[in-house]
Write an enzyme that holds these catalytic residues in place. Structure first.
Site, short mmCIF file in Angstrom:
data_model
loop_
_atom_site.label_atom_id
_atom_site.label_comp_id
_atom_site.label_asym_id
_atom_site.label_seq_id
_atom_site.Cartn_x
_atom_site.Cartn_y
_atom_site.Cartn_z
CG LEU A 61 -1.72 8.02 8.35
CD1 LEU A 61 -1.98 9.50 8.27
CD2 LEU A 61 -2.97 7.27 8.81
CD GLN A 62 3.82 2.38 3.63
OE1 GLN A 62 3.44 1.97 4.74
NE2 GLN A 62 4.62 1.69 2.86
NE ARG A 63 2.37 -0.75 7.54
CZ ARG A 63 2.92 0.24 8.24
NH1 ARG A 63 3.19 1.40 7.66
NH2 ARG A 63 3.18 0.08 9.52
CG ASP A 95 2.35 -6.47 14.41
OD1 ASP A 95 2.08 -7.16 15.43
OD2 ASP A 95 2.58 -5.26 14.46
CB CYS A 114 6.45 -3.20 9.19
SG CYS A 114 5.40 -4.51 8.56
CB CYS A 169 17.00 -13.24 23.60
SG CYS A 169 15.31 -12.62 23.78
#
Length: 392
Positions: free
Chosen positions: A80-82, A139, A197, A348
């Protein structure tokens, strides 16, 4: 360079639609004809997160007639911040469905199809062919390159954006009219070559700047106005409040995209179903905690990555050695006959390079070799060892 209008105009505007878009109707180059083009447009939006949220809002507000929003994630509090399309009331809800509801509150005449899932090699070409334009707000590298390759195969233009911490990028890739993502960045980067992120953070308002810029490019393409970002990568630094631009051209030596086979390897590692040869980090951690019988761990990361964290007892065979030498470098490390009845677990950082390694090894490994991909890589393994109350 300018480009022709992407979409033919739809029917004349009803009086209430003309009133709604009055500020567009007086704009040079848009006008009623451009608004009718917007109303007839079919836009696919990949991702309803940081970039998709503002882009979807502005596409809907502009009167884009039909949108398909595809996202497999659910709304979490940290979003919700972005991700301004979603609210506290949407927590736990699929982002694609939340986006459809938000658009419905804004304009009931905009048709939104919500697809809860991922764009993947099995559906990408059909989805791209069904739409005039694609906005890629994904993303991860695998989906970005899938979007590029599907666009090249279907001649569908893509508006592309990305954000990281305080900086963002926007460009337009239109096959036949300008260079593509692979002309700028030819190879798919490792999934873990840049912080997510969650790891590195992102300045919330940056998503609004970049997502709105993506929406602007989409509207320009639909209406055929202005100069789209073809062959130009626009870069924004929120800390200095500066835009700059990188110009790039098509690489005449680049092989054209002919199928989705290469990008499918990276996409399989992202699938919630995983690969058929996946082995969970929890199983590996538990087996190693009890002596590791029947396990051989091959770490394909760089030496620098292993210095940060490595699975105790794992063997280091970097990915580039496997891609060039196949099974030979593994045989050098293991010796003859050392694979009988054992799981050869390839690891990996996130599970994508290891998948590439296994695909490269499959043709030359001894018959019956049990090659297993460590799902989620070292990130998942470290989390699993913490849950077992053990160190690495």
């Amino acid at each position: 360079m300018s480009a022709p209008a992407l979409v033919d105009p739809g029917p004349s505007l009803a009086p209430h639609r003309a009133a709604r878009f009055a500020r567009h109707l007086t704009l040079p180059g848009v006008g009623e004809l451009g608004q009718r083009r917007l109303g007839a447009a079919r836009v696919l939006v990949i991702g309803a997160g940081g970039l998709g949220a503002p882009a979807i809002q502005y596409l809907a507000a502009a009167g884009v007639g039909r949108m398909t929003v595809i996202d497999d994630d659910v709304v979490e509090l940290s979003n919700l911040q972005r991700q301004v399309l979603h609210t506290e009331g949407d927590l736990g809800r699929a982002k694609a469905e939340s986006a459809r509801s938000a658009v419905g509150l804004r304009d009931t005449e905009v048709e939104v199809t919500a697809l809860v899932g991922r764009v993947d090699p099995s559906n990408a070409l059909e989805l791209f062919r069904q739409h005039d334009l694609v906005l890629d707000g994904s993303d991860n590298f695998a989906t970005r390159y899938l979007a590029n390759d599907a666009a090249e195969l279907t001649a569908t233009p893509v508006v592309w954006g990305s954000v990281h911490q305080f900086s963002g990028h926007v460009s337009v890739f239109w096959p036949g009219r300008g260079p593509m993502l692979r002309d700028l960045f030819p190879e798919i980067p490792d999934a873990d070559s840049i912080e997510s992120c969650a790891e590195g953070g992102v300045f919330g308002v940056l998503c609004g700047v970049v997502g709105s810029a993506m929406a602007a490019e989409a509207l320009k393409l639909i209406c055929g106005i202005g100069e789209p970002l073809l062959g130009r990568l626009a870069r924004y630094d929120a800390l200095s409040a500066r835009w700059d631009e990188l110009r790039f051209a098509a690489d005449p030596d680049r092989r054209p995209v002919t199928d989705l086979e290469e990008v499918a390897v990276a996409c399989r590692a992202l699938s919630p179903r995983g690969r058929a040869d996946d082995i969970s980090a929890g199983e590996v951690a538990a087996r190693l905690a009890h002596g590791g019988a029947g396990l051989v761990i091959i770490d394909v990361r760089t030496a620098a990555e292993r210095e940060v964290a490595a699975i105790h007892g794992s063997m280091h065979v970097p990915l580039d050695r496997i891609l060039t030498g196949g099974w030979a470098p593994i045989a050098e490390e293991l010796g003859e006959g050392a694979v009988d009845g054992r799981d050869i677990v390839v690891a990996c950082q996130a599970g994508i390079r290891s998948a590439r390694a296994i695909d490269a090894l499959a043709a030359s490994a001894p018959t019956g070799t049990a090659l297993r991909n460590l799902a989620g890589g070292m990130d998942a393994y470290l989390a699993a060892t913490r849950s077992l109350g053990r160190g690495q």
